[in-house]
Design an enzyme around this catalytic site. Structure first.
Site, PDB file in Angstrom:
ATOM      1  N   ASP A 174       0.890  -1.488  -0.015  1.00  0.00           N
ATOM      2  CA  ASP A 174       0.035   0.010   0.033  1.00  0.00           C
ATOM      3  C   ASP A 174       0.706   1.224   0.174  1.00  0.00           C
ATOM      4  O   ASP A 174       0.700   2.421  -0.631  1.00  0.00           O
ATOM      5  CB  ASP A 174      -1.000   0.020   1.455  1.00  0.00           C
ATOM      6  CG  ASP A 174      -2.049  -1.024   1.133  1.00  0.00           C
ATOM      7  OD1 ASP A 174      -2.230  -1.561   0.003  1.00  0.00           O
ATOM      8  OD2 ASP A 174      -2.571  -1.309   1.995  1.00  0.00           O
ATOM      9  N   CYS A 175       2.031   1.152   0.800  1.00  0.00           N
ATOM     10  CA  CYS A 175       2.773   2.369   0.918  1.00  0.00           C
ATOM     11  C   CYS A 175       3.811   2.384  -0.243  1.00  0.00           C
ATOM     12  O   CYS A 175       4.299   3.578  -0.795  1.00  0.00           O
ATOM     13  CB  CYS A 175       3.590   2.467   2.105  1.00  0.00           C
ATOM     14  SG  CYS A 175       4.094   0.756   2.771  1.00  0.00           S
TER      15      CYS A 175
END
Lengths: 390, 139
Positions: free
Chosen positions: A131-132
């Site tokens: 996600d990051c």
């Protein structure tokens, strides 16, 4: 009056351009002429150096973040794998790593030298994506100006002595000590002998963590004791081990280095290593230090090992002095065997001379170790055992 | 003067006493450095020829009429002085000390006249500073 100087006093002389700096070769004539006591008063710094193949060498680098960013899991630099089990865009390129397509003809050492030479390097990286860090693949080109940090961090360099190698078998051996001819056709040795840094400071009084050094043209530092540090080794009357003793972990900025003192080494049927040029200044704090740096090739002995015995502990065929090794021939079991170094004494002398000039010009300060090395480290072996230790 | 020749014999000339002729007819002192030759097959002879300029010139002219090809023997192993880091790893490998370390400067020197073209130095150099341009059959 006994000669005693502090690091600050010597640095003050360096700043004023008044320091007397000589190489570990040159100091021998001064000691012969003046004696230890007067030589200790006269000389402020002695420069030592080595330039030989040192496999435990490599570079950390941080590539900076792409957009969208990637947490690099597998990293290839010019198709040579770098270790990326670190934060998102940090990697370590080990000198001995080999190219996926060119084998030992191109590897980590070549990538590092290409970077130092300002060449562009192809970077390929992949990742599962998070996600990051959503990006899963990247292909781009980098050079030394593009990346954030790029520094050598060599876990083991500058061995304090090393065993010489020969081969009693009927076939040639292809080793990191070069090609060893059958039937004891040759003896190869390394270390720069009387110019070797740790042989001039055998108990690590001035060389320790934090010591400023010449590292491939840059001002680098001793960052830790080197791996396989075995200071507890038996020593002769001069305090010198006759087998591998201490080692240095060193680091320095790749951007200040030159490939005059950093070169890939390819050993046939062995693999890749890297010639690393290291210079270490030794401050002459007192007569004891002068006595240490007055060591010469005739005082330094090393063991000759038979590399045809393919075991951890190779049988010794005796000990020999560096003076004998340097003569071009030694006697083993009544036979005259040709000798050759694999550490370049010519380059080592160049480094000792360059470092001397830098200190004379006030460009290089000496530094007191922040922490000294232990004197009783023993080398451990890897035993094959079960979880319970049996 | 001394010159080094790499003589290459085609199959039909492997039975000819060429070395004898060089000695007898041209007064050359011939030192055979390396021989790799089989009767009626082919092969090479690496020789060091010692004689006057005229003798060497006449012998060379005669050799060319025989069908034996003559290459200058000193151009096969190339040591790149610029690449060399003068470690010395090639010097004890070299059987004739054609590659040697100067005991004062500790720089490598290459004397082509002593070279047997065995080629052992090529893989011995970790820097890749030595190459073999042609070499003998078994190099």
């Amino acid at each position: 009056m006994a000669a005693r100087k502090t690091y600050d006093e010597i640095n003050q002389k360096i700043k004023e351009g008044n320091a007397v700096v000589v190489t570990a070769d040159e100091v021998l004539d001064i000691v012969a002429e003046k004696g230890i006591r007067e030589a200790a008063k006269y000389v402020d710094v002695v420069t030592t150096a080595t330039f030989g193949p040192m496999c435990s060498t490599g570079a950390f680098m941080n590539f900076g973040h792409a957009d969208p960013p990637i947490r690099m899991t597998n990293v290839l630099l010019n198709n040579v794998p770098a270790y990326a089990g670190l934060a998102a865009v940090d990697a370590y390129m080990g000198a001995t790593e080999t190219s996926l397509d060119k084998g030992i003809n191109y590897g980590g050492a070549h990538v590092i030298c290409d970077l130092v030479d300002g060449k562009s390097i192809r970077l390929n990286a992949s990742s599962p994506g998070t996600d990051c860090y959503p990006r899963k693949n990247i292909e781009t080109w980098i050079n030394l100006d593009d990346v954030n940090e790029a520094y050598l961090y060599n876990p083991r360099n500058a061995y304090q002595n090393y065993s010489a190698a020969t081969n009693t078998s009927d076939s040639p051996l292809y080793t990191y000590m070069g090609i060893l001819k059958p039937g004891m056709g040759n003896v190869h040795y390394c270390t720069s002998g009387q110019l070797n840094p740790l042989l001039n400071d055998p108990y690590y009084r001035t060389i320790g963590i934090g010591t400023r050094i010449f590292l491939a043209g840059a001002q680098g530092f001793v960052s830790w004791m080197g791996t396989q540090f075995s200071s507890g080794r038996k020593r002769n009357g001069k305090g010198l081990p006759d087998a591998p003793g201490g080692t240095l972990a060193v680091s320095g900025d790749l951007r200040s280095m030159t490939t005059d003192f950093l070169k890939p080494a390819v050993f046939k049927d062995y693999g890749i290593s890297m010639f690393v040029g290291i210079g270490v200044p030794i401050p002459i704090l007192d007569e004891e230090m002068m006595s240490c740096v007055s060591v010469s090739d005739k005082d330094i002995f090393t063991t000759i090992e038979d590399y045809s015995v393919k075991r951890r502990d190779k049988p010794s065929l005796g000990t020999v002095s560096y003076e004998e090794l340097r003569s071009g021939n030694i006697n083993i079991q009544g036979r005259k065997i040709p000798t050759a170094p694999i550490t370049s004494l010519h380059k080592s002398r160049q480094i000792a001379e360059l470092l001397k000039q830098e200190i004379e010009n006030g460009e290089f300060e000496i530094s007191k170790p922040v922490q000294r090395f232990p004197l009783n480290s023993a080398l451990k072996s890897l035993e094959i055992k079960n979880k319970e230790g049996r | 003067m001394k010159v080094k020749w790499l003589l290459t014999f085609p199959p039909e000339l492997t039975g000819e006493p060429v070395t004898y002729a060089l000695i007898k007819n041209f007064n050359l002192k011939i030192n055979i450095l390396k021989a790799s030759i089989d009767l009626n097959v082919s092969g090479n002879l690496l020789v060091l020829a010692d004689g006057t300029k005229n003798e060497i010139g006449s012998a060379l002219a005669w050799l060319k009429t025989t069908g034996v090809s003559v290459d200058p023997g000193d151009s096969q192993i190339v040591w790149n002085e610029v690449l060399c880091v003068h470690c010395g790893a090639c010097t004890a490998i070299c059987p004739t000390k054609a590659l040697s370390l100067d005991p004062s400067s500790w720089m490598v020197a290459f004397e082509g006249e002593k070279c047997l073209e065995c080629g052992h130095c090529v893989p011995a150099c970790p820097i890749g500073a030595i190459s073999n341009n042609k070499g003998l059959n078994n190099a």
